[in-house]
Design a protein around this motif. Structure first.
Motif, short mmCIF file in Angstrom:
data_model
loop_
_atom_site.label_atom_id
_atom_site.label_comp_id
_atom_site.label_asym_id
_atom_site.label_seq_id
_atom_site.Cartn_x
_atom_site.Cartn_y
_atom_site.Cartn_z
N GLY A 237 0.82 -1.21 0.00
CA GLY A 237 0.00 0.00 0.00
C GLY A 237 0.85 1.26 0.00
N LEU A 238 1.94 1.25 0.77
CA LEU A 238 2.84 2.40 0.79
C LEU A 238 3.54 2.59 -0.56
CD1 LEU A 238 4.31 1.82 4.34
CD2 LEU A 238 2.96 3.81 3.64
N SER A 293 8.03 5.07 6.30
CA SER A 293 7.07 4.00 6.62
C SER A 293 7.33 2.76 5.79
CB SER A 293 5.64 4.50 6.40
OG SER A 293 5.35 5.61 7.22
N LEU A 294 7.72 2.95 4.55
CA LEU A 294 8.01 1.81 3.67
C LEU A 294 9.20 1.01 4.19
CD1 LEU A 294 6.95 0.72 0.88
CD2 LEU A 294 8.92 1.88 -0.13
N ALA A 295 10.27 1.71 4.58
CA ALA A 295 11.45 1.02 5.11
C ALA A 295 11.13 0.31 6.42
CB ALA A 295 12.58 2.03 5.31
N GLN A 296 10.33 0.93 7.27
CA GLN A 296 9.98 0.31 8.55
C GLN A 296 9.16 -0.96 8.34
OE1 GLN A 296 7.99 3.53 10.55
NE2 GLN A 296 9.90 4.42 11.34
N GLU A 315 14.50 -7.65 -2.33
CA GLU A 315 13.46 -8.59 -2.75
C GLU A 315 12.09 -7.92 -2.82
OE1 GLU A 315 11.67 -12.97 -1.40
OE2 GLU A 315 13.27 -12.00 -0.25
N LEU A 316 11.81 -7.02 -1.89
CA LEU A 316 10.50 -6.37 -1.84
C LEU A 316 10.42 -5.11 -2.70
CD1 LEU A 316 9.73 -6.67 1.99
CD2 LEU A 316 8.72 -8.01 0.15
N SER A 317 11.55 -4.63 -3.18
CA SER A 317 11.55 -3.34 -3.87
C SER A 317 10.78 -3.35 -5.18
CB SER A 317 13.00 -2.90 -4.14
OG SER A 317 13.66 -3.85 -4.97
N ARG A 318 10.67 -4.51 -5.78
CA ARG A 318 9.90 -4.59 -7.04
C ARG A 318 8.42 -4.36 -6.74
NH1 ARG A 318 9.85 -9.72 -11.26
NH2 ARG A 318 8.49 -8.75 -12.84
N GLU A 319 7.83 -3.39 -7.39
CA GLU A 319 6.46 -3.01 -7.10
C GLU A 319 5.48 -4.10 -7.52
OE1 GLU A 319 5.30 0.79 -8.47
OE2 GLU A 319 6.97 1.86 -7.51
N ALA A 320 4.43 -4.22 -6.72
CA ALA A 320 3.36 -5.19 -6.98
C ALA A 320 2.07 -4.60 -6.42
CB ALA A 320 3.67 -6.54 -6.33
#
Length: 542
Positions: A237-238, A293-296, A315-320
């Motif tokens: 969401g962020l 907030s995204l990093a946290q 691993e999470l940086s790719r947007e979905a």
């Protein structure tokens, strides 16, 4: 009394006690709370299964997000809180084994060797008097002048060569050795006969404690599943909010460029340019907070997986897209919470343990019966241990009954009764809290979904308003402030829509959590790590 008659007496005394033994204290009866027939905030009946039950297994797969499935699988394998909870289960199981050991007899083996050097001048004669302090004199005549050894004399002079009285001469010759050695080995056994069930009640309490620890681990499992899913949804969401902010920054920057061109052409004022630049700066100001907030969220997910906080950033940086749950969740019947929610099941097991401890405390009012015995070999020489004459044994029952303890036992019984009352109230509170949680989750989910649908309409309307305001402004038919207001409203409604979409998915996760779903399947997949008594233990099959 002969050995045979002694054994017969022991057998006739102990066996009837074992047969007539009873378990004192209250017998446990599982509580049967009154549960409503249905949830007042339940969803349409068409979403409910025909039998009223709800399938909570592997609920996260209903979001159709492979990354979420992968994160949950890794969290179950590596989460530290889950490992701690599993360790507590093993601890409780070992405590149960300790209590169960008290049911059986105890057998100890012992052996010893002792060498003693006696004084040549004089030494105490075991078993001879104790009132006097005389010694056998050098001429063998006792201090009292008698011809025999005075039995009140506790010692003998080693250099004595008795001449007066044959008995003193014979006795002195018995102590010519100054060194004595003893070899000994054997077995000791003891058994407390649990006539009044104190040990059995303690075992019952320990078993309930073990099952409560299992439920605590299951509760940890449910919380872990929900935490991973919630933080992952927040992360996506962020990411979406950041994307919307960037799109609005680009759109608002285009408006700044347009306004500046119109100002240079004399078709707009410097005030319009300043307002457009302020709008861009305000939107850009939201980006750093969103990045924080995204990093946290990424750090929290990594720690839940038992990894370093920054381990999942790439691993999470790719947007979905934000994972979207099912539009309706079959919640089942309120009575199913007693079976599914581990916190209720744990409270019920803690109540059972408290009830058993009342019985264990009550058993202290009654006598304790024990049977003890020993068998061994003892000799002054090692080779003498093989002789029949070196065998010794003892066996016999004993009884102990507290007569006066200043009310300690009865006070302990009262303590355990109060703890049982506390556990009963905690169980009732757990049931009521579970009903409250589900009702709140249902209300929150239904209302947030309705809000999300209205926000979608608002975004569409605000997007049209921006297009119209921009066209009118370019034609000089409206004030620039209308353009800024339309852009501001569009950005706000888009941001609220993303947040609402995130909240809808989060509310679905919360609903699955308060319904107690997920631990059954995860335990089945980890069956090799669990004990046989951990497989889907329910109040019905305890």
């Amino acid at each position: 009394m002969s050995v045979t008659k002694t054994n017969q007496w022991i057998f006739s005394a102990v066996v009837p006690l074992c047969i007539a033994g009873c378990t004192v204290g209250p017998d446990y009866k599982p509580p049967a709370p009154n549960m409503p027939a249905h949830f007042s905030a339940t969803q349409p009946a068409s979403t409910q299964p025909a039998d009223g039950s709800a399938n909570m297994e592997r609920w996260w797969e209903s979001f159709n997000d492979p990354m979420l499935d992968s994160l949950i699988g890794r969290a179950v394998r590596s989460n530290l809180d889950l490992r701690i909870a599993q360790s507590r289960v093993r601890e409780a199981r070992s405590q149960l084994a300790i209590q169960q050991a008290d049911i059986y007899p105890r057998l100890n083996a012992d052996g010893s060797y002792a060498k003693e050097r006696l004084s040549k001048e004089g030494f105490f004669i075991p078993g001879v008097g104790g009132a006097g302090n005389g010694t056998l004199s050098g001429n063998g005549t006792p201090p009292n002048g008698g011809g025999t050894l005075n039995h009140a004399s506790p010692s003998i002079h080693r250099d004595a060569a008795p001449t007066g009285g044959g008995s003193s001469s014979g006795l002195a010759s018995a102590f010519t050795k100054t060194e004595i050695q003893t070899f000994q080995g054997g077995f000791d056994a003891s058994w407390e006969v649990d006539v009044f069930g104190g040990v059995r009640r303690s075992v019952e309490a320990a078993r309930a404690d073990e099952q409560a620890a299992i439920e605590s681990r299951r509760d940890t499992m449910i919380s872990l599943l929900a935490e991973v899913a919630r933080n992952y949804i927040d992360y996506r969401g962020l990411q979406r909010e950041l994307d919307i902010a960037r799109q609005n920054i680009q759109s608002q920057q285009d408006t700044v460029d347009l306004t500046r061109s119109r100002f240079q052409a004399g078709l707009a004022t410097d005030l319009d340019v300043a307002r457009a630049e302020a709008q861009v700066a305000t939107t850009r100001a939201a980006v750093p907070q969103l990045n924080t907030s995204l990093a946290q969220a990424a750090h929290r997910i990594a720690v839940l997986l038992g990894q370093e906080p920054t381990a999942l950033e790439v691993e999470l940086s790719r947007e979905a897209p934000i994972p979207s749950g099912p539009p309706m969740v079959p919640v089942g019947l309120p009575s199913e919470l007693l079976r599914r929610r581990p916190d209720i099941r744990r409270a019920e097991r803690e109540l059972a343990a408290a009830n058993a401890r009342v019985g264990a405390a009550t058993a202290d009012l009654f006598p304790r019966f024990s049977l003890t015995g020993s068998l061994g070999l003892a000799s002054g020489a090692f080779k003498g241990l093989g002789r029949l004459e070196s065998v010794y044994y003892s066996i016999g029952p004993s009884v102990s009954w507290p007569i006066f303890d200043a009310g300690k036992i009865r006070a302990n019984i009262q303590v355990q009764n109060e703890r049982e009352n506390q556990a009963a109230n905690e169980y009732t509170a757990a049931v009521l809290t579970s009903l409250e949680d589900v009702e709140n989750a249902l209300v929150g989910y239904s209302n947030e979904r309705a809000r999300w649908m209205e926000l979608k309409k608002a975004v569409d309307a605000n997007r049209r308003a921006v297009d119209l305001a921009s066209q009118l402004y370019q034609k000089g038919l409206t004030d620039f402030l209308n353009v800024l207001d339309a852009q501001r409203n569009l950005f706000a409604s888009q941001d609220e829509l993303v947040q609402s979409e995130r909240m809808v998915s989060t509310d679905v996760v919360a609903l699955y959590k308060v319904l107690g779903g997920g631990w059954e399947t995860m335990e089945a997949s980890r069956g090799a790590e669990l004990g046989p008594d951990e497989q889907a233990v329910t109040p019905a099959n305890r």
